[in-house]
Enzyme design. Structure first.
Site, mmCIF file in Angstrom:
data_model
loop_
_atom_site.group_PDB
_atom_site.id
_atom_site.type_symbol
_atom_site.label_atom_id
_atom_site.label_comp_id
_atom_site.label_asym_id
_atom_site.label_seq_id
_atom_site.Cartn_x
_atom_site.Cartn_y
_atom_site.Cartn_z
ATOM 1 N N ASP A 162 -30.315 7.695 -2.281
ATOM 2 C CA ASP A 162 -29.520 8.354 -1.257
ATOM 3 C C ASP A 162 -30.475 9.348 -0.562
ATOM 4 O OD1 ASP A 162 -27.202 9.372 0.101
ATOM 5 O OD2 ASP A 162 -27.265 11.082 -1.272
ATOM 6 N N LEU A 163 -30.144 9.751 0.658
ATOM 7 C CA LEU A 163 -31.044 10.643 1.404
ATOM 8 C C LEU A 163 -30.619 12.114 1.281
ATOM 9 C CD1 LEU A 163 -33.361 11.006 3.533
ATOM 10 C CD2 LEU A 163 -31.631 10.634 5.289
ATOM 11 N N ASP A 164 -29.431 12.422 1.878
ATOM 12 C CA ASP A 164 -28.966 13.816 1.922
ATOM 13 C C ASP A 164 -28.589 14.278 0.516
ATOM 14 O OD1 ASP A 164 -28.950 14.136 4.858
ATOM 15 O OD2 ASP A 164 -27.396 12.607 4.804
ATOM 16 N N THR B 265 -30.098 18.565 3.439
ATOM 17 C CA THR B 265 -29.599 18.641 4.822
ATOM 18 C C THR B 265 -28.175 19.187 4.886
ATOM 19 O OG1 THR B 265 -29.079 16.338 4.497
ATOM 20 C CG2 THR B 265 -30.945 16.808 5.930
ATOM 21 N N LYS C 144 -19.626 15.798 1.205
ATOM 22 C CA LYS C 144 -20.836 15.231 0.595
ATOM 23 C C LYS C 144 -20.717 13.704 0.469
ATOM 24 C CE LYS C 144 -22.914 17.644 -2.996
ATOM 25 N NZ LYS C 144 -23.015 17.867 -4.453
ATOM 26 N N SER D 14 -28.500 5.063 2.471
ATOM 27 C CA SER D 14 -27.826 6.281 2.955
ATOM 28 C C SER D 14 -26.704 5.983 3.941
ATOM 29 C CB SER D 14 -28.878 7.162 3.646
ATOM 30 O OG SER D 14 -28.269 8.170 4.414
ATOM 31 N N ALA D 15 -25.693 6.858 3.957
ATOM 32 C CA ALA D 15 -24.583 6.736 4.917
ATOM 33 C C ALA D 15 -24.987 7.261 6.296
ATOM 34 C CB ALA D 15 -23.392 7.545 4.421
ATOM 35 N N ASN E 229 -28.579 9.188 11.005
ATOM 36 C CA ASN E 229 -29.768 9.958 11.393
ATOM 37 C C ASN E 229 -30.938 9.757 10.430
ATOM 38 O OD1 ASN E 229 -28.705 11.447 13.747
ATOM 39 N ND2 ASN E 229 -27.250 12.257 12.247
ATOM 40 N N LYS F 40 -19.426 4.389 1.533
ATOM 41 C CA LYS F 40 -19.330 4.610 0.092
ATOM 42 C C LYS F 40 -17.936 5.203 -0.175
ATOM 43 C CE LYS F 40 -24.234 5.875 0.026
ATOM 44 N NZ LYS F 40 -25.225 6.945 -0.084
ATOM 45 N N GLU G 75 -28.165 9.312 -6.683
ATOM 46 C CA GLU G 75 -27.083 9.776 -5.796
ATOM 47 C C GLU G 75 -26.598 11.170 -6.172
ATOM 48 O OE1 GLU G 75 -24.758 9.770 -3.565
ATOM 49 O OE2 GLU G 75 -25.108 7.886 -2.531
ATOM 50 N N ASP G 76 -26.277 11.999 -5.169
ATOM 51 C CA ASP G 76 -25.728 13.332 -5.478
ATOM 52 C C ASP G 76 -24.225 13.411 -5.224
ATOM 53 O OD1 ASP G 76 -25.993 13.215 -2.645
ATOM 54 O OD2 ASP G 76 -25.845 15.394 -2.570
#
Ligand code: BG6
Ligand code: MG
Length: 217
Positions: free
Chosen positions: A11-13, A19, A47, A116-117, A120, A147, A171-172
Protein backbone atom coordinates in the site's frame (compact mmCIF):
# COMPACT_ATOMS: atom_id res chain seq x y z
CA UNK A 1 16.65 -21.40 2.50
CA UNK A 2 13.35 -22.03 0.72
CA UNK A 3 11.38 -19.10 -0.62
CA UNK A 4 7.80 -18.93 0.73
CA UNK A 5 6.63 -15.64 -0.78
CA UNK A 6 7.70 -14.40 -4.22
CA UNK A 7 6.09 -10.94 -4.21
CA UNK A 8 5.62 -8.09 -1.74
CA UNK A 9 2.63 -5.86 -2.47
CA UNK A 10 2.73 -2.44 -0.84
CA UNK A 11 0.00 0.00 0.00
CA UNK A 12 1.27 3.57 -0.52
CA UNK A 13 -0.34 6.03 1.92
CA UNK A 14 0.68 5.05 5.46
CA UNK A 15 3.12 2.29 4.44
CA UNK A 16 5.57 4.02 2.09
CA UNK A 17 4.89 7.67 2.96
CA UNK A 18 2.87 9.64 5.50
CA UNK A 19 0.42 11.48 3.27
CA UNK A 20 -2.50 11.30 5.76
CA UNK A 21 -1.61 14.76 7.07
CA UNK A 22 -2.02 16.28 3.59
CA UNK A 23 -5.31 14.45 2.93
CA UNK A 24 -6.41 15.81 6.33
CA UNK A 25 -5.54 19.45 5.53
CA UNK A 26 -7.46 19.29 2.25
CA UNK A 27 -10.56 17.59 3.74
CA UNK A 28 -10.51 19.91 6.78
CA UNK A 29 -10.45 23.00 4.57
CA UNK A 30 -13.39 21.68 2.55
CA UNK A 31 -15.33 20.97 5.77
CA UNK A 32 -14.49 24.46 7.05
CA UNK A 33 -15.83 26.00 3.86
CA UNK A 34 -19.01 23.95 4.33
CA UNK A 35 -19.35 25.27 7.89
CA UNK A 36 -18.23 22.43 10.15
CA UNK A 37 -15.10 21.18 11.91
CA UNK A 38 -13.44 17.92 10.89
CA UNK A 39 -11.20 16.37 13.56
CA UNK A 40 -8.01 14.32 13.28
CA UNK A 41 -9.82 11.40 14.90
CA UNK A 42 -12.54 11.56 12.25
CA UNK A 43 -9.82 11.64 9.61
CA UNK A 44 -8.85 8.11 10.70
CA UNK A 45 -12.13 6.93 9.15
CA UNK A 46 -10.79 7.88 5.71
CA UNK A 47 -7.68 5.68 5.90
CA UNK A 48 -7.56 3.40 2.85
CA UNK A 49 -10.95 4.66 1.68
CA UNK A 50 -11.44 5.89 -1.92
CA UNK A 51 -11.75 9.62 -2.64
CA UNK A 52 -15.46 9.36 -3.48
CA UNK A 53 -16.30 7.33 -0.37
CA UNK A 54 -14.17 9.68 1.77
CA UNK A 55 -16.27 12.62 0.57
CA UNK A 56 -19.47 10.78 1.45
CA UNK A 57 -18.17 10.09 4.98
CA UNK A 58 -17.13 13.75 5.36
CA UNK A 59 -20.55 15.00 4.22
CA UNK A 60 -22.35 12.65 6.59
CA UNK A 61 -20.21 13.94 9.50
CA UNK A 62 -21.30 17.48 8.55
CA UNK A 63 -24.90 16.34 8.07
CA UNK A 64 -24.83 17.70 4.52
CA UNK A 65 -26.65 16.33 1.48
CA UNK A 66 -25.71 17.39 -2.04
CA UNK A 67 -26.40 16.17 -5.58
CA UNK A 68 -23.92 14.11 -7.63
CA UNK A 69 -22.70 17.06 -9.66
CA UNK A 70 -21.79 18.94 -6.48
CA UNK A 71 -20.02 15.83 -5.13
CA UNK A 72 -17.86 15.71 -8.25
CA UNK A 73 -17.00 19.41 -7.85
CA UNK A 74 -16.17 18.99 -4.13
CA UNK A 75 -13.99 15.92 -4.71
CA UNK A 76 -12.11 17.87 -7.41
CA UNK A 77 -11.64 20.87 -5.12
CA UNK A 78 -10.25 18.63 -2.37
CA UNK A 79 -7.96 16.83 -4.80
CA UNK A 80 -6.67 20.06 -6.38
CA UNK A 81 -5.58 21.23 -2.94
CA UNK A 82 -4.10 17.82 -2.05
CA UNK A 83 -2.10 17.78 -5.29
CA UNK A 84 -0.82 21.30 -4.58
CA UNK A 85 0.43 20.02 -1.21
CA UNK A 86 2.04 16.79 -2.41
CA UNK A 87 3.83 18.55 -5.26
CA UNK A 88 6.18 19.74 -2.48
CA UNK A 89 6.64 16.22 -1.07
CA UNK A 90 10.23 15.06 -0.79
CA UNK A 91 12.21 11.96 0.16
CA UNK A 92 12.50 13.06 3.79
CA UNK A 93 8.80 12.18 4.18
CA UNK A 94 9.31 8.57 3.20
CA UNK A 95 8.69 6.28 6.21
CA UNK A 96 11.77 4.73 7.91
CA UNK A 97 13.75 2.09 5.97
CA UNK A 98 11.27 1.90 3.07
CA UNK A 99 13.89 2.23 0.36
CA UNK A 100 16.31 -0.32 1.85
CA UNK A 101 13.41 -2.74 2.40
CA UNK A 102 12.37 -2.56 -1.27
CA UNK A 103 16.00 -2.89 -2.43
CA UNK A 104 16.60 -5.93 -0.21
CA UNK A 105 13.51 -7.72 -1.56
CA UNK A 106 14.65 -7.06 -5.12
CA UNK A 107 18.14 -8.34 -4.32
CA UNK A 108 16.54 -11.62 -3.20
CA UNK A 109 14.66 -11.79 -6.52
CA UNK A 110 11.32 -11.05 -4.83
CA UNK A 111 8.92 -8.93 -6.92
CA UNK A 112 7.82 -5.58 -5.52
CA UNK A 113 4.43 -4.17 -6.49
CA UNK A 114 2.47 -1.10 -5.46
CA UNK A 115 -1.21 -1.77 -4.64
CA UNK A 116 -2.85 1.55 -3.80
CA UNK A 117 -6.32 3.13 -3.92
CA UNK A 118 -4.77 6.50 -4.79
CA UNK A 119 -5.09 8.05 -8.22
CA UNK A 120 -2.17 10.28 -7.24
CA UNK A 121 0.22 7.34 -6.79
CA UNK A 122 2.29 8.10 -9.95
CA UNK A 123 2.94 11.68 -8.80
CA UNK A 124 3.90 10.55 -5.28
CA UNK A 125 6.29 7.85 -6.55
CA UNK A 126 7.88 10.41 -8.84
CA UNK A 127 8.29 12.96 -6.02
CA UNK A 128 9.97 10.27 -3.88
CA UNK A 129 12.03 9.06 -6.84
CA UNK A 130 11.21 5.40 -6.17
CA UNK A 131 9.31 4.40 -9.35
CA UNK A 132 12.20 2.13 -10.39
CA UNK A 133 11.94 0.12 -7.17
CA UNK A 134 8.61 -1.41 -8.25
CA UNK A 135 8.11 -4.15 -10.84
CA UNK A 136 4.51 -3.01 -11.31
CA UNK A 137 2.15 -0.31 -10.08
CA UNK A 138 -1.57 -0.93 -9.61
CA UNK A 139 -3.27 2.23 -8.37
CA UNK A 140 -6.66 3.93 -8.23
CA UNK A 141 -6.48 4.64 -11.96
CA UNK A 142 -6.37 0.91 -12.76
CA UNK A 143 -9.07 -0.53 -10.52
CA UNK A 144 -12.82 -0.09 -10.38
CA UNK A 145 -13.59 -1.67 -7.00
CA UNK A 146 -12.32 -0.12 -3.78
CA UNK A 147 -10.71 -2.06 -0.90
CA UNK A 148 -11.95 -4.27 0.87
CA UNK A 149 -12.59 -5.68 -2.62
CA UNK A 150 -9.47 -7.73 -3.48
CA UNK A 151 -9.29 -6.43 -7.09
CA UNK A 152 -6.23 -4.20 -6.55
CA UNK A 153 -4.13 -6.99 -5.01
CA UNK A 154 -5.26 -9.69 -7.47
CA UNK A 155 -4.31 -7.39 -10.36
CA UNK A 156 -0.98 -6.66 -8.68
CA UNK A 157 -0.18 -10.39 -8.39
CA UNK A 158 -1.26 -11.06 -11.96
CA UNK A 159 0.85 -8.21 -13.32
CA UNK A 160 4.03 -9.87 -12.01
CA UNK A 161 2.85 -13.43 -12.65
CA UNK A 162 2.88 -14.62 -9.03
CA UNK A 163 0.19 -16.83 -7.49
CA UNK A 164 -1.81 -14.95 -4.77
CA UNK A 165 -0.80 -17.54 -2.12
CA UNK A 166 2.82 -16.54 -2.71
CA UNK A 167 2.17 -12.82 -2.08
CA UNK A 168 2.60 -10.74 1.08
CA UNK A 169 0.59 -7.52 1.40
CA UNK A 170 1.76 -4.61 3.58
CA UNK A 171 -1.17 -2.42 4.62
CA UNK A 172 -1.99 0.20 7.28
CA UNK A 173 -5.79 0.13 6.81
CA UNK A 174 -8.20 -2.53 8.06
CA UNK A 175 -10.11 -2.39 4.73
CA UNK A 176 -6.86 -3.12 2.89
CA UNK A 177 -6.05 -6.07 5.14
CA UNK A 178 -9.51 -7.49 4.52
CA UNK A 179 -8.85 -7.11 0.78
CA UNK A 180 -5.54 -8.98 1.16
CA UNK A 181 -7.22 -11.88 3.00
CA UNK A 182 -10.00 -12.03 0.38
CA UNK A 183 -7.27 -12.23 -2.27
CA UNK A 184 -5.82 -15.26 -0.43
CA UNK A 185 -2.59 -13.47 0.53
CA UNK A 186 -0.53 -13.14 3.72
CA UNK A 187 -1.58 -9.85 5.33
CA UNK A 188 0.93 -7.75 7.24
CA UNK A 189 -0.55 -4.84 9.19
CA UNK A 190 1.47 -1.66 9.63
CA UNK A 191 0.31 0.16 12.77
CA UNK A 192 -1.31 -0.97 16.01
CA UNK A 193 -2.66 -4.55 16.48
CA UNK A 194 -5.93 -3.45 18.14
CA UNK A 195 -6.83 -1.37 15.07
CA UNK A 196 -5.94 -4.06 12.52
CA UNK A 197 -7.88 -7.23 13.45
CA UNK A 198 -7.66 -8.79 9.97
CA UNK A 199 -3.85 -8.79 9.90
CA UNK A 200 -1.94 -12.09 10.14
CA UNK A 201 0.81 -10.15 11.91
CA UNK A 202 1.34 -6.47 12.79
CA UNK A 203 4.48 -4.31 12.88
CA UNK A 204 4.80 -0.61 13.70
CA UNK A 205 6.56 0.00 10.36
CA UNK A 206 8.47 -1.80 7.62
CA UNK A 207 11.61 -1.21 9.69
CA UNK A 208 10.40 -3.88 12.14
CA UNK A 209 10.04 -6.64 9.53
CA UNK A 210 12.73 -9.34 9.28
CA UNK A 211 12.77 -10.15 5.55
CA UNK A 212 14.51 -13.53 5.86
CA UNK A 213 12.10 -14.70 8.56
CA UNK A 214 9.03 -13.56 6.66
CA UNK A 215 9.82 -14.54 3.07
CA UNK A 216 11.89 -17.70 3.57
CA UNK A 217 11.55 -20.94 5.52
C1 BG6 B 1 -5.68 5.87 0.05
C2 BG6 B 1 -5.72 6.81 1.24
O1 BG6 B 1 -4.41 5.33 -0.09
O2 BG6 B 1 -6.02 6.57 -1.15
C3 BG6 B 1 -7.08 7.48 1.33
O3 BG6 B 1 -5.47 6.09 2.43
C4 BG6 B 1 -7.40 8.18 0.00
O4 BG6 B 1 -7.09 8.41 2.39
C5 BG6 B 1 -7.32 7.18 -1.15
O5 BG6 B 1 -8.70 8.75 0.05
C6 BG6 B 1 -7.56 7.81 -2.52
O6 BG6 B 1 -6.52 8.71 -2.79
P1 BG6 B 1 -6.53 9.81 -3.94
O7 BG6 B 1 -5.10 10.31 -3.92
O8 BG6 B 1 -6.87 9.13 -5.22
O9 BG6 B 1 -7.54 10.85 -3.57
MG1 MG C 1 -2.84 3.14 3.48
Amino acid sequence: MNIKYKAGIFDLDGVIVDTAKYHYIAWKNLAHELGFEFSKTENQLLKGVSRERSLEILLSIGGIEVDDETKIRMAKQKNDEYVRLIKQLDRSEMLPKVESFLRSLRNYGIKTVLGSASKNAPLILQRLDIEKLFDAVIDGNKVSKAKPDPEVFLKAAKEVGIDPVNCVVFEDAEAGLQAAKLAGMYAVGIGKPDQLPSADIVFPGLYGVDIKKMFFS
